[in-house]
Design a protein around this motif. Structure first.
Motif, PDB file in Angstrom:
ATOM      1  N   ASN A  64      -5.269   9.543  10.466  1.00 40.93           N
ATOM      2  CA  ASN A  64      -6.073   9.039   9.250  1.00 40.93           C
ATOM      3  C   ASN A  64      -5.151   8.856   8.097  1.00 40.93           C
TER       4      ASN A  64
ATOM      5  N   ARG B 273      -3.915   1.869  -3.267  1.00 44.86           N
ATOM      6  CA  ARG B 273      -4.010   0.384  -3.297  1.00 44.86           C
ATOM      7  C   ARG B 273      -3.740  -0.017  -4.839  1.00 44.86           C
TER       8      ARG B 273
ATOM      9  N   GLU C  73      -7.016   2.051  -6.601  1.00 47.35           N
ATOM     10  CA  GLU C  73      -8.015   2.474  -5.448  1.00 47.35           C
ATOM     11  C   GLU C  73      -7.377   3.305  -4.432  1.00 47.35           C
ATOM     12  N   THR C  74      -8.085   4.499  -3.929  1.00 45.64           N
ATOM     13  CA  THR C  74      -7.793   5.365  -2.936  1.00 45.64           C
ATOM     14  C   THR C  74      -8.683   4.965  -1.653  1.00 45.64           C
ATOM     15  N   ILE C  75      -8.046   4.544  -0.571  1.00 46.45           N
ATOM     16  CA  ILE C  75      -9.089   4.312   0.522  1.00 46.45           C
ATOM     17  C   ILE C  75      -8.446   4.965   1.906  1.00 46.45           C
ATOM     18  N   GLU C  76      -9.497   5.471   2.592  1.00 46.34           N
ATOM     19  CA  GLU C  76      -9.123   6.074   3.905  1.00 46.34           C
ATOM     20  C   GLU C  76      -9.160   5.227   5.105  1.00 46.34           C
ATOM     21  N   PHE C  77      -8.235   5.106   5.830  1.00 45.87           N
ATOM     22  CA  PHE C  77      -8.074   4.420   7.045  1.00 45.87           C
ATOM     23  C   PHE C  77      -7.749   5.231   8.384  1.00 45.87           C
TER      24      PHE C  77
ATOM     25  N   ASP D 237       0.775  -1.206  -0.063  1.00 48.21           N
ATOM     26  CA  ASP D 237      -0.042  -0.073   0.118  1.00 48.21           C
ATOM     27  C   ASP D 237       0.939   1.198   0.023  1.00 48.21           C
TER      28      ASP D 237
ATOM     29  N   THR E   4      -4.417   7.819   4.269  1.00 39.90           N
ATOM     30  CA  THR E   4      -4.945   7.823   2.639  1.00 39.90           C
ATOM     31  C   THR E   4      -3.926   6.813   1.940  1.00 39.90           C
ATOM     32  N   ILE E   5      -4.588   5.777   1.489  1.00 40.74           N
ATOM     33  CA  ILE E   5      -3.899   4.708   1.008  1.00 40.74           C
ATOM     34  C   ILE E   5      -4.143   4.589  -0.429  1.00 40.74           C
TER      35      ILE E   5
END
Length: 419
Positions: free
Chosen positions: A184, A189, A193-197, A153, A186-187
């Protein structure tokens, strides 16, 4: 100067003991306020420590007393100016291991050998070509692992702040924080695909030892040691004792890419492998020699093969050199890093820290390996393709798909057969 192995650091990059203030030389008696009001005193305190303890009595052929006069003649209006001057002064020694750390750097460095940290539990790397911050792997059973962060990631933002142009240290400083607070991530992948964790920080225990029973040649104990932190010896003992109950016929100890750590950890671990003989000697600038010996406490006498490479440094070289010189193990892999210097790390009065090279170490046969390294008994160089394959799929490390490990198993089989 008396030396105690518990206060000494032998990492390829300087790493420090969590209880490092015990070697503060009384500096804390003056208090932080004193040094903040008198930054020149901090400059002089650093000079004094180097003057009394530095391993090279010539100070790299620098007139050290004239250096003191030069830096004390300068006016200092705040701490930052003093910090800049101290770093400039230490550069004259041309020793990358003797260095000053401001309070934030010093605090961050202390976690490296403490065996635990506060954060989310990810290992970061910077892509050599793109400079992107990439997750090497989430540490198991940590907030990042449980949140679903995966290897490879790419972290593109931290709390909304872009990571473009950000160094690993800068990213780490933003990700770390107090237990119970959130960060927070921001990844990106798979480049699509951009994903917030949103992740809640926790206290994370780091385990330097990984081991397993390998069903090869009648049962082999595979132990991978990633660093010599404060809990490394305890975990190594647990690993050997557990594998002994499983009746392994021999061991493969993997020290590849292990940058070192605490000197006493390497000594304690060496004592687990043989009963008699020396382990390491440290020599300071007065010529005083401190020799560490085995103490009859070996946990096993079964055949041992040790894997080393160019990333095996300092404490790794102490351990592998001791095992090699005492004919206790066969070394397989490539030439080690070649770092034979010992540092003492001290906390200073304003919360900053100083790492000072105070001694060099020698293997039992008297080898000074600084800048030379230790040569393996059996040289096995990985090709670029093999190295990349292992980097991309770390589950292959310590399997027969790992060429250096496969060679170790071959050697171990020969030793078992000979017995």
């Amino acid at each position: 100067m008396a030396m105690t192995t518990r206060g000494l650091v032998v990492g390829a990059t300087v790493i420090v003991l969590s209880t490092v203030t015990i070697v503060g030389a009384g500096l804390h008696l003056k208090g932080q306020a004193f040094f903040q009001d008198s930054p020149k005193e901090l400059v002089d305190e650093v000079w004094q420590i180097i003057d009394k303890n530095y391993v090279d009595a010539t100070f790299n052929h620098v007139d050290w007393r004239a250096t003191r006069e030069e830096y004390l003649d300068r006016p200092y209006t705040d701490q930052e100016e003093a910090y800049t001057a101290i770093r400039e002064m230490l550069e004259k020694l041309e020793d990358p291991y003797t260095r000053f750390m401001d309070p934030e750097e010093f605090e961050n460095m202390q976690i490296d050998t403490s065996g635990e940290l506060t954060g989310v539990g990810i290992q970061l790397a910077q892509d050599e070509e793109t400079d992107k911050l990439m997750v090497v792997a989430p540490i198991e059973d940590t907030p990042a692992f449980e949140a679903g962060i995966k290897a490879k990631d790419v972290i593109v933002a931290i709390d909304g702040q872009s990571t473009e142009g950000m160094t690993i240290n800068e990213a780490v400083n933003l990700i770390r924080g107090r237990v119970g607070t959130s960060v927070n991530l921001t990844i990106l992948r798979d480049e699509s695909e951009t994903i917030e964790f949103p992740i809640t920080r926790a206290r994370i225990e780091i385990h330097p030892v990984r081991y397993s029973y390998q069903n090869q040649n009648g049962g082999v104990g595979y132990i991978r040691l990633t660093n010599f932190s404060a809990n490394a010896a305890e975990e190594m003992q647990e690993a050997i004792e557990d594998l002994e109950t499983q009746n392994v016929v021999g061991y493969v100890l993997d020290l590849r890419s292990n940058p070192g750590g605490l000197l006493y950890s390497s000594v304690e671990i060496a004592r687990m492998w043989y009963d008699d003989g020396s382990i390491v000697s440290t020599v300071n600038r007065q010529g005083s020699i401190d020799i560490q010996e085995a103490n009859g406490g070996a946990l096993t006498d079964k055949p041992l093969v040790v894997l080393v490479d160019g990333g095996s440094a300092s404490a790794s070289e102490i351990l592998s050199g001791a095992l090699q010189d005492n004919d206790r193990a066969v070394l397989v892999g490539t030439q080690t890093f070649g770092k034979g210097l010992v540092q003492s790390v001290r906390g200073l009065g304003d919360g900053s820290g100083l790492a000072v090279t105070i001694a060099k170490y020698l293997t039992p046969n008297g080898r000074d390996i600084n800048e030379e390294g230790i040569s393996p008994d059996i040289a096995i160089e990985l090709t670029e393709e093999q190295r990349e394959e292992l980097r991309l799929d770390r589950t292959l490390i310590g399997t027969l798909e790992d060429p250096q490990y496969a060679k170790a198993i071959e050697i171990l089989n020969q030793q078992v057969a000979a017995q």
